[in-house]
Scaffold this active site. Structure first.
Site, PDB file in Angstrom:
ATOM      1  N   GLN A  10       0.834  -1.205   0.000  1.00 27.54           N
ATOM      2  CA  GLN A  10       0.000   0.000   0.000  1.00 27.54           C
ATOM      3  C   GLN A  10       0.870   1.258   0.000  1.00 27.54           C
ATOM      4  O   GLN A  10       1.912   1.305   0.653  1.00 27.54           O
ATOM      5  CB  GLN A  10      -0.913  -0.010   1.226  1.00 27.54           C
ATOM      6  CG  GLN A  10      -2.121   0.882   1.071  1.00 27.54           C
ATOM      7  CD  GLN A  10      -3.234   0.496   2.034  1.00 27.54           C
ATOM      8  OE1 GLN A  10      -3.285  -0.614   2.532  1.00 27.54           O
ATOM      9  NE2 GLN A  10      -4.123   1.418   2.318  1.00 27.54           N
ATOM     10  N   SER A  94       3.969  -6.516   2.634  1.00 25.92           N
ATOM     11  CA  SER A  94       2.670  -6.463   3.295  1.00 25.92           C
ATOM     12  C   SER A  94       1.601  -7.083   2.401  1.00 25.92           C
ATOM     13  O   SER A  94       1.661  -8.277   2.107  1.00 25.92           O
ATOM     14  CB  SER A  94       2.346  -5.026   3.712  1.00 25.92           C
ATOM     15  OG  SER A  94       1.211  -4.979   4.543  1.00 25.92           O
ATOM     16  N   LEU A  95       0.626  -6.312   1.915  1.00 25.42           N
ATOM     17  CA  LEU A  95      -0.404  -6.905   1.054  1.00 25.42           C
ATOM     18  C   LEU A  95       0.220  -7.552  -0.182  1.00 25.42           C
ATOM     19  O   LEU A  95      -0.371  -8.469  -0.780  1.00 25.42           O
ATOM     20  CB  LEU A  95      -1.437  -5.859   0.632  1.00 25.42           C
ATOM     21  CG  LEU A  95      -1.080  -4.916  -0.516  1.00 25.42           C
ATOM     22  CD1 LEU A  95      -1.491  -5.483  -1.874  1.00 25.42           C
ATOM     23  CD2 LEU A  95      -1.703  -3.568  -0.325  1.00 25.42           C
ATOM     24  N   ARG A 119      -9.456  -7.940   4.005  1.00 28.46           N
ATOM     25  CA  ARG A 119      -8.310  -7.518   4.816  1.00 28.46           C
ATOM     26  C   ARG A 119      -8.330  -6.010   5.014  1.00 28.46           C
ATOM     27  O   ARG A 119      -8.119  -5.506   6.126  1.00 28.46           O
ATOM     28  CB  ARG A 119      -7.018  -7.955   4.128  1.00 28.46           C
ATOM     29  CG  ARG A 119      -5.724  -7.683   4.905  1.00 28.46           C
ATOM     30  CD  ARG A 119      -4.561  -8.265   4.105  1.00 28.46           C
ATOM     31  NE  ARG A 119      -3.276  -8.142   4.785  1.00 28.46           N
ATOM     32  CZ  ARG A 119      -2.421  -7.140   4.610  1.00 28.46           C
ATOM     33  NH1 ARG A 119      -2.744  -6.130   3.792  1.00 28.46           N
ATOM     34  NH2 ARG A 119      -1.263  -7.117   5.243  1.00 28.46           N
ATOM     35  N   HIS A 204       0.227  -3.356  11.139  1.00 32.46           N
ATOM     36  CA  HIS A 204       1.344  -4.185  11.599  1.00 32.46           C
ATOM     37  C   HIS A 204       1.749  -3.890  13.049  1.00 32.46           C
ATOM     38  O   HIS A 204       2.920  -3.695  13.362  1.00 32.46           O
ATOM     39  CB  HIS A 204       2.548  -4.033  10.659  1.00 32.46           C
ATOM     40  CG  HIS A 204       2.251  -4.499   9.271  1.00 32.46           C
ATOM     41  ND1 HIS A 204       2.030  -5.832   8.972  1.00 32.46           N
ATOM     42  CD2 HIS A 204       2.088  -3.818   8.116  1.00 32.46           C
ATOM     43  CE1 HIS A 204       1.761  -5.943   7.678  1.00 32.46           C
ATOM     44  NE2 HIS A 204       1.779  -4.737   7.143  1.00 32.46           N
ATOM     45  N   GLN A 253       0.977 -11.954   9.900  1.00 33.62           N
ATOM     46  CA  GLN A 253       1.461 -10.763   9.217  1.00 33.62           C
ATOM     47  C   GLN A 253       0.641  -9.517   9.556  1.00 33.62           C
ATOM     48  O   GLN A 253       1.149  -8.400   9.554  1.00 33.62           O
ATOM     49  CB  GLN A 253       1.447 -11.027   7.704  1.00 33.62           C
ATOM     50  CG  GLN A 253       2.036  -9.936   6.854  1.00 33.62           C
ATOM     51  CD  GLN A 253       1.245  -9.759   5.567  1.00 33.62           C
ATOM     52  OE1 GLN A 253       0.061  -9.483   5.604  1.00 33.62           O
ATOM     53  NE2 GLN A 253       1.917  -9.908   4.453  1.00 33.62           N
TER      54      GLN A 253
END
Length: 318
Positions: A10, A94-95, A119, A204, A253
């Site tokens: 992102q 991440s994503l 998510r 996170h 995660q």
């Protein structure tokens, strides 16, 4: 040449993303249509035309970034004959880890789109707007020890942890707003610059546990198969191939640290990677790769011309 494909996270979204690919390749249009159908949403229209404030919403940005990455992967395969397993590893920030799993065949495209939509929504629901914050600690004095010390100082006022260890000179902290504000003060005392990030939630960090619980439930029934090539996971910074391990790590995660620097260092040393290829929107990971592994080639595949040049290079054996 040993290649790793990198998938952005992102922040790399922008209005117009994927438009040139869609205009040039039917295979890219197919990917965008599949994602639109899976979500019951004209996401491809939002990607092309905006408005930016809607595209930036976490629940839209996450599947949109994945869609562009997978469009690049499909175009390389269908139009240029460059299959994903010409690379040796995949990794995503991440994503982007979901994009990496979809690219490597561990997750179906439609399932990945739906999981990322959820998510994004779950992350937004997890923490009331205004309670959380994130900040980027940057500068030549910024390393993990400094960031940990700053986060520890912030922890006196609430949750505050290192969220993204991106590279030396670029580390992100996350948590309760008051705690992050205190950590920013401490980081500046220690010689770092600190920039509050314009984010909708503190990603996170332990405050994301409600989102992790939602993702655990969703992922429990998601079909995950062994990837065609190893996925270097954010949580372990090591290659993973076991479907159940990958499922568990996707849950961890959500609240865990993105160990990107360590992942890249492993790829460059133990993995023997000599070329990092960022697949999708933007060039953020390419910049990180150049700082972490300056001895390796680093490039981004964003445009049709990028893809054509890369395919020619692969075909020539370079």
């Amino acid at each position: 040449m040993t290649t790793a494909l990198l998938f952005p996270g992102q922040g790399s979204q922008a209005v117009g993303m994927g438009a040139a690919l869609a205009d040039a390749f039917a295979s890219a249009r197919e990917v965008f249509a599949e994602v639109d159908q899976a979500l019951g949403q004209d996401l491809s229209g939002l990607m092309r035309d905006g408005p930016e404030n809607q595209l930036t919403l976490t629940e839209n940005a996450q599947p949109a970034l994945m869609a562009v990455s997978l469009a690049v992967v499909r175009v390389l395969d269908r139009d240029f004959g460059v299959a994903v397993d010409r690379a040796s590893f995949v990794a995503g920030h991440s994503l982007g880890e979901y994009s990496a799993l979809a690219a490597s065949g561990a997750l179906a495209l439609a399932d990945t789109a739906r999981l990322l939509k959820l998510r994004g929504q779950a992350m937004q629901r997890a923490v009331p707007v205004g309670r959380g914050a994130m900040a980027s600690l940057i500068g030549p004095k910024t390393d993990l020890a400094l960031a940990e010390a700053a986060a520890q100082a912030g922890s006196a006022l609430g949750v505050c942890v290192v969220a993204n260890d991106n590279n030396a000179g670029n580390i992100v902290i996350s948590g309760d707003k008051a705690a992050v504000d205190r950590a920013i003060e401490k980081a500046k005392e220690l010689g770092a610059r600190a920039i509050p990030l314009n984010v909708s939630a503190p990603f996170h960090c332990p405050l994301m546990q409600p989102a992790a619980d939602e993702m655990a439930q969703a992922l429990s029934s998601a079909p995950i198969t062994a990837p065609r090539l190893p996925v270097v996971a954010n949580v372990t910074a090591r290659p993973e191939t076991d479907p159940e391990t990958l499922r568990r790590l996707l849950v961890e995660q959500v609240t865990g640290r993105v160990r990107w620097r360590e992942s890249m260092e492993w790829l460059a040393s133990e993995g023997g990677v000599t070329r990092f290829v960022e697949v999708g929107s933007g060039k953020v990971l390419t910049g990180m790769a150049k700082r972490i592994a300056p001895g390796a080639e680093s490039l981004a595949l964003n445009t049709p011309d990028d893809l054509e040049a890369f395919a020619k290079e692969v075909a020539s054996g370079e």
